[in-house]
Every structure is written in C-alpha cells, then in structure tokens.
Design a protein around this motif. Sequence first.
Motif, PDB file in Angstrom:
ATOM      1  N   SER A 197       0.821  -1.215   0.000  1.00 21.90           N
ATOM      2  CA  SER A 197       0.000   0.000   0.000  1.00 21.90           C
ATOM      3  C   SER A 197       0.852   1.261   0.000  1.00 21.90           C
ATOM      4  O   SER A 197       0.401   2.329  -0.430  1.00 21.90           O
ATOM      5  CB  SER A 197      -0.918   0.010   1.226  1.00 21.90           C
ATOM      6  OG  SER A 197      -1.792  -1.101   1.195  1.00 21.90           O
ATOM      7  N   SER A 198       2.081   1.148   0.492  1.00 18.60           N
ATOM      8  CA  SER A 198       2.955   2.322   0.570  1.00 18.60           C
ATOM      9  C   SER A 198       3.628   2.646  -0.757  1.00 18.60           C
ATOM     10  O   SER A 198       4.217   3.711  -0.914  1.00 18.60           O
ATOM     11  CB  SER A 198       4.034   2.098   1.635  1.00 18.60           C
ATOM     12  OG  SER A 198       4.946   1.088   1.211  1.00 18.60           O
ATOM     13  N   LEU A 199       3.546   1.715  -1.694  1.00 16.35           N
ATOM     14  CA  LEU A 199       4.203   1.933  -2.978  1.00 16.35           C
ATOM     15  C   LEU A 199       3.437   2.948  -3.817  1.00 16.35           C
ATOM     16  O   LEU A 199       2.216   3.032  -3.770  1.00 16.35           O
ATOM     17  CB  LEU A 199       4.312   0.617  -3.753  1.00 16.35           C
ATOM     18  CG  LEU A 199       5.215  -0.468  -3.147  1.00 16.35           C
ATOM     19  CD1 LEU A 199       5.159  -1.713  -4.012  1.00 16.35           C
ATOM     20  CD2 LEU A 199       6.651   0.024  -3.023  1.00 16.35           C
ATOM     21  N   SER A 200       4.164   3.691  -4.610  1.00 18.27           N
ATOM     22  CA  SER A 200       3.519   4.610  -5.543  1.00 18.27           C
ATOM     23  C   SER A 200       2.927   3.803  -6.688  1.00 18.27           C
ATOM     24  O   SER A 200       3.380   2.701  -6.989  1.00 18.27           O
ATOM     25  CB  SER A 200       4.540   5.614  -6.086  1.00 18.27           C
ATOM     26  OG  SER A 200       5.578   4.932  -6.781  1.00 18.27           O
ATOM     27  N   THR A 201       1.930   4.341  -7.306  1.00 19.73           N
ATOM     28  CA  THR A 201       1.260   3.615  -8.391  1.00 19.73           C
ATOM     29  C   THR A 201       1.885   3.946  -9.742  1.00 19.73           C
ATOM     30  O   THR A 201       1.205   4.308 -10.697  1.00 19.73           O
ATOM     31  CB  THR A 201      -0.236   3.966  -8.418  1.00 19.73           C
ATOM     32  OG1 THR A 201      -0.357   5.399  -8.523  1.00 19.73           O
ATOM     33  CG2 THR A 201      -0.934   3.466  -7.177  1.00 19.73           C
ATOM     34  N   SER A 202       3.176   3.845  -9.811  1.00 15.15           N
ATOM     35  CA  SER A 202       3.863   4.077 -11.080  1.00 15.15           C
ATOM     36  C   SER A 202       3.686   2.862 -11.974  1.00 15.15           C
ATOM     37  O   SER A 202       3.295   1.784 -11.524  1.00 15.15           O
ATOM     38  CB  SER A 202       5.353   4.330 -10.833  1.00 15.15           C
ATOM     39  OG  SER A 202       5.948   3.177 -10.268  1.00 15.15           O
ATOM     40  N   LYS A 203       3.981   3.032 -13.237  1.00 13.49           N
ATOM     41  CA  LYS A 203       3.837   1.927 -14.176  1.00 13.49           C
ATOM     42  C   LYS A 203       4.758   0.769 -13.809  1.00 13.49           C
ATOM     43  O   LYS A 203       4.447  -0.386 -14.053  1.00 13.49           O
ATOM     44  CB  LYS A 203       4.145   2.411 -15.595  1.00 13.49           C
ATOM     45  CG  LYS A 203       3.117   3.378 -16.157  1.00 13.49           C
ATOM     46  CD  LYS A 203       3.472   3.768 -17.581  1.00 13.49           C
ATOM     47  CE  LYS A 203       2.433   4.727 -18.161  1.00 13.49           C
ATOM     48  NZ  LYS A 203       2.773   5.127 -19.552  1.00 13.49           N
TER      49      LYS A 203
END
Length: 236
Positions: A127-133
């Motif tokens: 959940s802490s990760l960015s939603t980058s490609k």
Amino acid sequence: MNTLNSQAKTIDLSQFSSQQLKEALIRIENKKNEERETYKKLVAETIPKALLKLQKTSEMISNVKTETFQLFETILDLKNQVYGFKEKQMSHTFSNEKEEITIGYRINEGWDDTVTIGIEKVQNYISSLSTSKETASLVKIVFNLLKKDAKGNLKGSRVLELQKLTKEFNNEEFTDGVEIIASSFKPVRSSWFIEASLINENGTRTNIPLSMSSVDFLHGYAFNFFSQQNQHTNAA
C-alpha cells in the motif's frame, strides 16, 4: 337406481351425552398414541437391522481398500527401482487400454494464527508503494495472490509465488511478511482415496462409483510408502 350421497353427513352432537363424547375423544387420543408408539417401535427395530448391514458393508469396503493399496504397494516400489527415481507426488495412476485406477491421499490446507500478521505486513508495504507503471503490475499481482478463497483461507500454492516476488521488491518488511506467511502454512494430510474408471473404445472414461475416503485400513495395516518416500527425499 340408488345413488350415493357424495356429501358428508352432519353429525348432530346433541344426540350424544357428554360422557359419550368424552369417551369418543379418549378413544381418538388413545389411537393416536398407539400409532405413535407403533412408529417408535418400528424405528427402534429397524435401526439395528440397517446398522448391521452398514457395518458389514463398511468392513467389506475397508478390506477392499486395504487389499487394493497392498496390490499397488509392491508395484510402486518396483517402479522406483526400475526407473531409479523416487516421486514426490501425492497420487499415482495406473491404467491399461480398458481400465484406470488412481490411489493416493489429499491435503487439507491449514494456517496458524500468525498468517494474518504476515498478510498485514505485506499489505502495508504494498500500500505504501507509488502507483507508477513500474510497480503497478507487481502490486496487482501481490493483491491477487493474497486473495482468500470462499472459506477465508489463502491458497498454499500462492506462497511460492510470493516468495519469488521477494527478489523483485527487495524489501525487508515485505520479505519478513512473506516468511511469516510461509511458516504459518500447516498442511494436513487427509484421507487416502481410490478412484477407478472404465475406458471405452473411444477413450471415454466412466467412473466407477466409490466412496472409500472415509473408510480406514484394516487394524494393524499402515500404508507407509509415501512416508518412506518423503524420508528418502529429505535425507537426500
């Protein structure tokens, strides 16, 4: 020509004394009680008869199940010797042109109470990760692997996939969570089973109805082939 009156006759209760009416009600009540007692007696007499047949059938199935495993125990040992390879599979299928038999055991997947801690750790990191490609596809994969079945449990086969992803993320919290999940997996071997089918000229299989999973082997007999097989594997 006489005709029958289809309408029920109305009984004038005033023609009977209160004592007669009371006695009639008692007779009706007694008859009802007698019929109920007859029913209970019939049930009590039928149960032992049915139980005796069921017990004999259970013993027969137990005998057949034991004999079938004994027949293939030698064949499995010979198979390992001939091919020089000890298999780890939970079942074995033997067939010819017209028949097929499978023997083996099934596994019930189980988890101890620490599995929820592992899941939360993994979810917190994801959940802490960015939603980058770059991370979106991996995040989606992880959440799919963490989905529970209808009984609210994880699928044991997904643990290996999660372990592979630890290299992709290379994160201490994620790796720790996956390790907790893996160590909480407590599979339990369930029943030994036999499946049999007939094969027609077109190659279509027709299963022979069997229900042997709930029947144990004869007292004193233990099918230890798979246990010995696992011991040899672990020793290697």
